[in-house]
Design a protein around this motif. Structure first.
Motif, PDB file in Angstrom:
ATOM      1  N   SER A  11       0.839  -1.194   0.000  1.00 11.27           N
ATOM      2  CA  SER A  11       0.000   0.000   0.000  1.00 11.27           C
ATOM      3  C   SER A  11       0.878   1.248   0.000  1.00 11.27           C
ATOM      4  CB  SER A  11      -0.913   0.006   1.239  1.00 11.27           C
ATOM      5  OG  SER A  11      -1.681   1.204   1.290  1.00 11.27           O
ATOM      6  N   LEU A  12       0.646   2.105  -0.972  1.00 12.75           N
ATOM      7  CA  LEU A  12       1.297   3.416  -1.017  1.00 12.75           C
ATOM      8  C   LEU A  12       0.230   4.464  -0.763  1.00 12.75           C
ATOM      9  CD1 LEU A  12       3.452   3.020  -4.288  1.00 12.75           C
ATOM     10  CD2 LEU A  12       3.974   2.248  -1.963  1.00 12.75           C
ATOM     11  N   ASP A  13       0.436   5.264   0.266  1.00  9.92           N
ATOM     12  CA  ASP A  13      -0.556   6.263   0.657  1.00  9.92           C
ATOM     13  C   ASP A  13       0.026   7.663   0.484  1.00  9.92           C
ATOM     14  OD1 ASP A  13      -2.645   7.704   1.693  1.00  9.92           O
ATOM     15  OD2 ASP A  13      -2.455   6.966   3.752  1.00  9.92           O
ATOM     16  N   SER A  14      -0.272   8.260  -0.664  1.00  8.91           N
ATOM     17  CA  SER A  14       0.121   9.645  -0.969  1.00  8.91           C
ATOM     18  C   SER A  14       1.605   9.906  -0.743  1.00  8.91           C
ATOM     19  CB  SER A  14      -0.709  10.628  -0.122  1.00  8.91           C
ATOM     20  OG  SER A  14      -2.071  10.516  -0.415  1.00  8.91           O
ATOM     21  N   ILE A  15       2.468   9.020  -1.266  1.00 12.17           N
ATOM     22  CA  ILE A  15       3.898   9.239  -1.094  1.00 12.17           C
ATOM     23  C   ILE A  15       4.409  10.252  -2.128  1.00 12.17           C
ATOM     24  CG2 ILE A  15       4.323   6.979  -0.058  1.00 12.17           C
ATOM     25  CD1 ILE A  15       5.529   6.076  -2.733  1.00 12.17           C
ATOM     26  N   SER A  16       5.306  11.113  -1.673  1.00 11.29           N
ATOM     27  CA  SER A  16       5.920  12.132  -2.520  1.00 11.29           C
ATOM     28  C   SER A  16       7.411  12.159  -2.253  1.00 11.29           C
ATOM     29  CB  SER A  16       5.327  13.525  -2.240  1.00 11.29           C
ATOM     30  OG  SER A  16       3.945  13.560  -2.519  1.00 11.29           O
ATOM     31  N   LYS A  17       8.169  12.629  -3.247  1.00 12.23           N
ATOM     32  CA  LYS A  17       9.604  12.794  -3.077  1.00 12.23           C
ATOM     33  C   LYS A  17      10.036  14.105  -3.705  1.00 12.23           C
ATOM     34  CE  LYS A  17      13.734  11.654  -1.805  1.00 12.23           C
ATOM     35  NZ  LYS A  17      14.073  11.557  -0.360  1.00 12.23           N
ATOM     36  N   HIS A  18      10.648  14.970  -2.867  1.00 10.75           N
ATOM     37  CA  HIS A  18      11.127  16.262  -3.323  1.00 10.75           C
ATOM     38  C   HIS A  18      12.635  16.329  -3.142  1.00 10.75           C
ATOM     39  CE1 HIS A  18       6.909  17.457  -3.318  1.00 10.75           C
ATOM     40  NE2 HIS A  18       6.820  17.088  -2.048  1.00 10.75           N
ATOM     41  N   TYR A  19      13.325  16.813  -4.154  1.00  8.79           N
ATOM     42  CA  TYR A  19      14.751  17.101  -4.066  1.00  8.79           C
ATOM     43  C   TYR A  19      14.903  18.618  -4.180  1.00  8.79           C
ATOM     44  CZ  TYR A  19      15.303  12.109  -5.029  1.00  8.79           C
ATOM     45  OH  TYR A  19      15.229  10.735  -4.980  1.00  8.79           O
ATOM     46  N   GLY A  20      14.874  19.295  -3.033  1.00  7.70           N
ATOM     47  CA  GLY A  20      14.863  20.752  -3.061  1.00  7.70           C
ATOM     48  C   GLY A  20      13.607  21.230  -3.765  1.00  7.70           C
ATOM     49  N   PRO A  21      13.756  22.088  -4.787  1.00  6.94           N
ATOM     50  CA  PRO A  21      12.568  22.589  -5.494  1.00  6.94           C
ATOM     51  C   PRO A  21      12.010  21.612  -6.523  1.00  6.94           C
ATOM     52  CG  PRO A  21      14.549  23.545  -6.449  1.00  6.94           C
ATOM     53  CD  PRO A  21      15.000  22.720  -5.263  1.00  6.94           C
ATOM     54  N   VAL A  22      12.720  20.490  -6.748  1.00  5.28           N
ATOM     55  CA  VAL A  22      12.293  19.536  -7.775  1.00  5.28           C
ATOM     56  C   VAL A  22      11.415  18.451  -7.156  1.00  5.28           C
ATOM     57  CG1 VAL A  22      13.065  17.834  -9.467  1.00  5.28           C
ATOM     58  CG2 VAL A  22      14.371  19.937  -9.132  1.00  5.28           C
ATOM     59  N   THR A  23      10.254  18.229  -7.757  1.00  6.19           N
ATOM     60  CA  THR A  23       9.352  17.163  -7.308  1.00  6.19           C
ATOM     61  C   THR A  23       9.503  15.973  -8.242  1.00  6.19           C
ATOM     62  OG1 THR A  23       7.758  18.739  -6.408  1.00  6.19           O
ATOM     63  CG2 THR A  23       6.958  16.514  -6.889  1.00  6.19           C
ATOM     64  N   ALA A  24      10.042  14.863  -7.704  1.00 10.47           N
ATOM     65  CA  ALA A  24      10.255  13.665  -8.516  1.00 10.47           C
ATOM     66  C   ALA A  24       9.023  12.770  -8.537  1.00 10.47           C
ATOM     67  CB  ALA A  24      11.455  12.883  -8.002  1.00 10.47           C
ATOM     68  N   ALA A  25       8.252  12.781  -7.454  1.00 10.63           N
ATOM     69  CA  ALA A  25       7.004  12.005  -7.383  1.00 10.63           C
ATOM     70  C   ALA A  25       6.044  12.766  -6.487  1.00 10.63           C
ATOM     71  CB  ALA A  25       7.255  10.606  -6.846  1.00 10.63           C
ATOM     72  N   GLN A  26       4.777  12.804  -6.870  1.00  9.59           N
ATOM     73  CA  GLN A  26       3.813  13.625  -6.143  1.00  9.59           C
ATOM     74  C   GLN A  26       2.544  12.844  -5.846  1.00  9.59           C
ATOM     75  OE1 GLN A  26       4.245  16.939  -5.144  1.00  9.59           O
ATOM     76  NE2 GLN A  26       2.350  16.637  -3.998  1.00  9.59           N
ATOM     77  N   ASP A  27       2.259  12.639  -4.563  1.00 15.43           N
ATOM     78  CA  ASP A  27       0.980  12.049  -4.115  1.00 15.43           C
ATOM     79  C   ASP A  27       0.654  10.743  -4.831  1.00 15.43           C
ATOM     80  OD1 ASP A  27       0.488  14.122  -2.303  1.00 15.43           O
ATOM     81  OD2 ASP A  27      -0.444  15.363  -3.844  1.00 15.43           O
ATOM     82  N   VAL A  28       1.600   9.809  -4.804  1.00  9.83           N
ATOM     83  CA  VAL A  28       1.391   8.512  -5.443  1.00  9.83           C
ATOM     84  C   VAL A  28       0.676   7.577  -4.469  1.00  9.83           C
ATOM     85  CG1 VAL A  28       2.497   6.484  -6.475  1.00  9.83           C
ATOM     86  CG2 VAL A  28       3.449   8.781  -6.868  1.00  9.83           C
ATOM     87  N   SER A  29      -0.501   7.130  -4.831  1.00  8.50           N
ATOM     88  CA  SER A  29      -1.268   6.187  -4.017  1.00  8.50           C
ATOM     89  C   SER A  29      -1.569   4.944  -4.850  1.00  8.50           C
ATOM     90  CB  SER A  29      -2.578   6.809  -3.527  1.00  8.50           C
ATOM     91  OG  SER A  29      -2.327   7.861  -2.610  1.00  8.50           O
ATOM     92  N   LEU A  30      -1.404   3.776  -4.232  1.00  2.00           N
ATOM     93  CA  LEU A  30      -1.576   2.521  -4.962  1.00  2.00           C
ATOM     94  C   LEU A  30      -1.837   1.390  -3.983  1.00  2.00           C
ATOM     95  CD1 LEU A  30      -1.276   0.824  -7.622  1.00  2.00           C
ATOM     96  CD2 LEU A  30       1.176   0.695  -7.115  1.00  2.00           C
ATOM     97  N   GLU A  31      -2.791   0.533  -4.302  1.00  2.00           N
ATOM     98  CA  GLU A  31      -3.059  -0.669  -3.514  1.00  2.00           C
ATOM     99  C   GLU A  31      -2.766  -1.884  -4.390  1.00  2.00           C
ATOM    100  OE1 GLU A  31      -3.889  -0.778  -0.315  1.00  2.00           O
ATOM    101  OE2 GLU A  31      -4.000   1.419  -0.134  1.00  2.00           O
ATOM    102  N   VAL A  32      -1.790  -2.686  -3.987  1.00  2.00           N
ATOM    103  CA  VAL A  32      -1.400  -3.872  -4.747  1.00  2.00           C
ATOM    104  C   VAL A  32      -1.808  -5.113  -3.969  1.00  2.00           C
ATOM    105  CG1 VAL A  32       0.517  -5.138  -5.793  1.00  2.00           C
ATOM    106  CG2 VAL A  32       0.549  -2.628  -5.741  1.00  2.00           C
TER     107      VAL A  32
END
Length: 378
Positions: A11-32
């Motif tokens: 289960s991914l619940d709204s995961i995000s990854k920011h590198y300073g001002p750069v957003t690599a992933a935003q609000d990823v939600s998934l049920e596997v």
């Protein structure tokens, strides 16, 4: 050989990854679901590998949570997540034999020597490399090295297996062969697989479900059939498979919605109004002479042939629309049914209204999608 291994739910619940001002992933939600094969599909920089690295524990999410079998593992280190990993570059130890490479993670997980011997034999049998135990990585082909990497990842029956573009460096015939191996292993082991790829055909062939990424966000999640037949937006329709796109607008005519493009129109069950795109998959489009007359209620547009590719069982025509209709794309016909046209000829395209998917029109987004897709296919 059949294993009793059981896959893990994820289960991914709204995961995000920011590198300073750069957003690599935003609000990823998934049920596997346990035992499911899910592909993360998208062009370079779309967020799919960043998401995989957060699942593995190589990167910590900037926000959101990751759970495996209902247990929050967001802050748990990599070695305690019980995850198998197959990398694009094999990552084999060059000074170790095939047997020692496959045995290595078993030692790390505390397996006894007899348990290790049995697990190595089982894993090598699964990938059809039982006779290669003493070989060194340098003595193997690329496909054999990738199978060793796969054997190493499955040797201790991980409930969750992550695969990061494992076949991208191989030629087409070898990729297709190893796709069959991966499907077989998934059926036999029941392991949950998260598979990163930029190859649309690979995702369609392997997956129970596909997650399409663009610009760090999930665009759509669904089965291969759902995504191919009912894309959620213009990007998904263009990225996942070829198609004909017709630019137009949805208008209300005598109380019903109609799609209008150039001189053609047809009734639609559309939830959009104003500028829109009609998307028709290439196998659902008929290509005929310019004077061809369609039946009542059958949309048709004029087009110009830009390229012709003979593919043995089929012929692929690349076309641009003409006479006031905007758009274009690809038409595929069986070799026996393909008309004798040449590049530069005018033709008539027609299709059944029920085979056209109506999407919100956004020419800028379409241009961005085409640019990303061209980059992937180069």
């Amino acid at each position: 050989m059949t294993s009793s291994s059981k896959g893990a739910s994820l289960s991914l619940d709204s995961i995000s990854k920011h590198y300073g001002p750069v957003t690599a992933a935003q609000d990823v939600s998934l049920e596997v679901r346990a035992g499911e094969f899910v592909s993360l599909l998208g062009p370079s920089g779309s967020g799919k590998t960043t998401t995989l690295n957060m699942i593995a524990g190589f990167d910590d999410p900037s926000s959101g949570t990751i759970s495996i079998d209902g247990v929050d593992v967001t802050s748990i280190p990599i070695h305690r997540r019980n995850i198998g990993m197959v990398f694009q570059g094999y990552a084999l130890f060059p000074h170790m034999s095939v047997e020692k490479n496959v045995e290595y993670p078993l030692k790390q997980h505390g397996f006894s020597k007899p348990e290790r011997a049995e697990a190595v034999s089982r894993a090598l049998e699964t990938v059809s490399l039982s006779g290669f135990r003493e070989r060194m990585p340098a003595q193997l082909s690329g496909g054999q090295r990738q199978r060793v990497a796969l054997a190493r990842a499955i040797a201790y029956d991980p409930p969750l297996l992550l695969m990061d573009e494992p076949l991208s460096a191989l030629d087409r015939a070898l990729r297709e062969s190893l796709q069959g191996e991966i499907r077989k292993i998934h059926r036999e082991l029941g392991t949950t697989v998260i598979y990163v790829t930029h190859d649309q055909d690979e995702a369609l062939a392997l997956s129970d479900r596909i997650v399409v990424f663009s610009e760090g966000r999930v665009q759509q999640i669904g089965t291969p059939s759902e995504l191919y037949r009912s894309p959620a937006n213009d990007f998904v329709s263009r990225f996942l498979g070829e198609s004909i796109h017709v630019s137009g607008a949805v208008q209300m005519v005598e109380g019903r919605a109609e799609f209008e493009a150039g001189e053609t129109s047809w009734p639609v069950q559309a939830r959009v109004s104003g500028p829109a795109e009609a998307m028709i998959r290439p196998e659902n489009v008929a290509l005929g002479p310019p004077e061809a007359v369609s039946g009542d209620g059958v949309p048709s547009v004029s087009a110009v042939v830009k390229d012709i590719v003979y593919m043995g069982h089929s012929v692929k025509f690349s076309v641009d629309l003409a006479d006031g209709a905007r758009g274009g794309g690809v038409v595929r016909m069986s070799s026996g049914d393909a008309p004798p046209v040449e590049v530069g000829d005018c033709v008539r395209l027609s299709w059944s209204p029920q085979n056209a998917t109506i999407l919100p029109g956004h020419e800028a987004a379409a241009g961005d999608a085409d640019e990303e897709i061209a980059e992937v296919r180069r």
